[in-house]
Motif scaffolding. Structure first.
Motif, mmCIF file in Angstrom:
data_model
loop_
_atom_site.group_PDB
_atom_site.id
_atom_site.type_symbol
_atom_site.label_atom_id
_atom_site.label_comp_id
_atom_site.label_asym_id
_atom_site.label_seq_id
_atom_site.Cartn_x
_atom_site.Cartn_y
_atom_site.Cartn_z
ATOM 1 N N TYR A 112 0.888 -1.154 0.000
ATOM 2 C CA TYR A 112 0.000 0.000 0.000
ATOM 3 C C TYR A 112 0.933 1.214 0.000
ATOM 4 N N PHE A 113 1.502 1.487 -1.169
ATOM 5 C CA PHE A 113 2.574 2.478 -1.271
ATOM 6 C C PHE A 113 2.595 3.057 -2.678
ATOM 7 N N ASN A 114 2.891 4.350 -2.763
ATOM 8 C CA ASN A 114 3.114 4.950 -4.082
ATOM 9 C C ASN A 114 3.634 6.377 -3.964
ATOM 10 N N LEU A 115 4.110 6.893 -5.110
ATOM 11 C CA LEU A 115 4.513 8.290 -5.262
ATOM 12 C C LEU A 115 3.279 9.077 -5.669
ATOM 13 N N ILE A 116 3.027 10.227 -5.027
ATOM 14 C CA ILE A 116 1.836 11.012 -5.369
ATOM 15 C C ILE A 116 2.160 12.433 -5.822
ATOM 16 N N ILE A 124 2.885 7.943 -0.300
ATOM 17 C CA ILE A 124 1.863 7.479 0.627
ATOM 18 C C ILE A 124 2.166 6.056 1.071
ATOM 19 N N LEU A 125 1.821 5.779 2.326
ATOM 20 C CA LEU A 125 1.901 4.444 2.902
ATOM 21 C C LEU A 125 0.557 4.144 3.555
ATOM 22 N N GLY A 126 0.002 2.975 3.268
ATOM 23 C CA GLY A 126 -1.265 2.583 3.858
ATOM 24 C C GLY A 126 -1.064 1.516 4.916
ATOM 25 N N PHE A 127 -1.748 1.666 6.030
ATOM 26 C CA PHE A 127 -1.634 0.723 7.150
ATOM 27 C C PHE A 127 -3.007 0.182 7.512
ATOM 28 N N ALA A 128 -3.139 -1.126 7.571
ATOM 29 C CA ALA A 128 -4.401 -1.749 7.972
ATOM 30 C C ALA A 128 -4.434 -1.887 9.485
ATOM 31 N N SER A 129 -4.258 -0.761 10.153
ATOM 32 C CA SER A 129 -4.312 -0.736 11.621
ATOM 33 C C SER A 129 -4.653 0.675 12.072
ATOM 34 N N SER A 130 -5.143 0.797 13.282
ATOM 35 C CA SER A 130 -5.530 2.095 13.825
ATOM 36 C C SER A 130 -4.366 2.720 14.579
ATOM 37 N N LEU A 131 -4.525 3.978 14.941
ATOM 38 C CA LEU A 131 -3.516 4.648 15.756
ATOM 39 C C LEU A 131 -3.515 4.126 17.185
ATOM 40 N N GLU A 132 -4.635 3.558 17.589
ATOM 41 C CA GLU A 132 -4.735 3.005 18.942
ATOM 42 C C GLU A 132 -3.936 1.710 19.060
ATOM 43 N N LEU A 223 -3.758 6.351 6.551
ATOM 44 C CA LEU A 223 -3.005 6.812 5.387
ATOM 45 C C LEU A 223 -1.924 7.762 5.881
ATOM 46 N N VAL A 224 -0.688 7.445 5.570
ATOM 47 C CA VAL A 224 0.434 8.284 5.978
ATOM 48 C C VAL A 224 1.076 8.900 4.743
ATOM 49 N N VAL A 225 1.266 10.197 4.768
ATOM 50 C CA VAL A 225 1.974 10.906 3.694
ATOM 51 C C VAL A 225 3.330 11.331 4.238
ATOM 52 N N VAL A 226 4.384 10.985 3.519
ATOM 53 C CA VAL A 226 5.730 11.400 3.911
ATOM 54 C C VAL A 226 6.368 12.186 2.771
ATOM 55 N N GLU A 227 7.232 13.120 3.141
ATOM 56 C CA GLU A 227 7.923 13.936 2.142
ATOM 57 C C GLU A 227 9.376 13.499 2.010
ATOM 58 N N GLY A 228 9.785 13.245 0.766
ATOM 59 C CA GLY A 228 11.169 12.881 0.510
ATOM 60 C C GLY A 228 12.073 14.095 0.611
ATOM 61 N N THR A 229 13.125 13.998 1.424
ATOM 62 C CA THR A 229 14.031 15.119 1.607
ATOM 63 C C THR A 229 15.408 14.891 0.989
ATOM 64 N N ARG A 230 15.735 13.635 0.689
ATOM 65 C CA ARG A 230 17.033 13.328 0.077
ATOM 66 C C ARG A 230 16.961 11.964 -0.607
ATOM 67 N N PHE A 231 17.546 11.892 -1.811
ATOM 68 C CA PHE A 231 17.575 10.649 -2.572
ATOM 69 C C PHE A 231 18.964 10.011 -2.503
ATOM 70 N N TRP A 232 18.976 8.681 -2.492
ATOM 71 C CA TRP A 232 20.225 7.920 -2.573
ATOM 72 C C TRP A 232 20.101 6.938 -3.738
ATOM 73 N N VAL A 233 21.025 7.024 -4.713
ATOM 74 C CA VAL A 233 21.004 6.143 -5.877
ATOM 75 C C VAL A 233 22.397 5.557 -6.088
#
Length: 298
Positions: A112-116, A124-132, A223-233
């Motif tokens: 459950y992941f992709n570039l948006i 985005i990362l999707g989690f089949a669990s609650s914050l609790e 649904l978690v949105v994260v921002e990429g701050t640095r790439f490693w290739v």
């Protein structure tokens, strides 16, 4: 997922998986990434399906089945199994995270992941669990607000899969997988996977929790949105302009349904059409409309 959840889902369709695996051909080491032509290089606008759809096979006569996700008697795991077998192939976000004090380090794969977005780089990362009752990675993301997303390649797919084990929070999947943590990230404290050709340092942007439709009053996912701050290739995978990664070097793995992974060994290239030059502008479009009307009236 927990052992009980896995038992309910029945992701593995083989009672004797190792026996089934032993009966299959060996991994094809000679299979290398390559480009081919499309199935119909001479395809033209308005043509619809290409030559792969054989009218003699009866495909056009096959009916579609309507499914209500919450119809009475439909088991809860069915929607999960249906969706992960139909939304394919899915890229895998191989996430390295840790507790705020660094005492607990986790590594886990998420399909459950992709570039948006690219400006800023958002994933985005999707989690089949609650914050609790969060999964380990979700807990770390919320508390430390950072992670590293790595892309899984063919040469460590078994190790990456091992990190999906239902281990306790304080057990590090790094040890279970045998993969190598590299602590040289600039913007985050989590480690990147040395074996990964491509990795992205990320900071938490937002978290959204969802209400369950099947169990009213309960939370079913995040649904978690994260921002990429640095790439490693890895240097052999990047071009001189540092804007393209070679798929023949990356050799990415994807997820299909059940316990199935997919390789990327062939690709096609298709030019993105231009409305004026290729379609013929408004005049060309009107001709295509008239052609379609004529075919539908037959």
């Amino acid at each position: 997922m927990s052992t009980n959840q896995e038992a309910a889902i029945k992701r593995n369709p083989h009672p004797d998986f190792k026996g089934v695996e032993a009966s299959r051909p060996d991994w094809d080491k000679e299979s290398h990434f390559r480009f081919t032509k499309t199935a119909s290089p001479s395809w033209s606008f308005g043509s619809g399906t290409n030559s792969l759809r054989d009218s003699a096979s009866g495909t056009e006569e096959k009916k579609h089945i309507s499914i209500d996700p919450y119809e009475p008697g439909r088991p809860a795991p069915f929607n999960y199994k249906l969706l992960i077998s139909g939304i394919v192939p899915r890229p895998i976000g191989f996430v390295s995270s840790q507790s705020p004090d660094g005492s607990v380090r986790n590594l886990a794969p998420f399909s459950y992941f992709n570039l948006i977005n690219h400006d800023p780089p958002l994933f985005i990362l999707g989690f089949a669990s609650s914050l609790e009752t969060p999964k380990d990675t979700l807990r770390n993301l919320v508390e430390s607000r950072e992670c590293v997303i790595n892309i899984i390649s063919e040469d460590f797919v078994e190790a990456a899969n091992a990190t999906s084990v239902d281990s306790p929070y304080d057990v590090s999947e790094w040890d279970i997988s045998g993969l190598t943590p590299v602590h040289d990230c600039v913007d985050v404290r989590a480690a990147r996977v040395k074996e990964a050709v491509f990795s992205v340092e990320c900071k938490l942007e937002s978290v959204r929790e969802f209400d369950s439709r099947a169990r009213p009053g309960k939370k079913s996912g995040c649904l978690v949105v994260v921002e990429g701050t640095r790439f490693w290739v890895r240097e052999d995978a990047i071009n001189e302009e540092r804007n393209l990664i070679d798929p023949a070097v990356l050799r990415p793995m994807s997820r299909l349904g059940g316990i199935t992974y997919g390789r990327v060994t062939e690709a096609i290239e298709i030019l993105r059409p231009r409305f004026e030059e290729d379609v013929g502008g408004r005049e060309g479009y009107e001709k295509l409309k008239e052609k379609r009307k004529g075919e539908e009236s037959k």
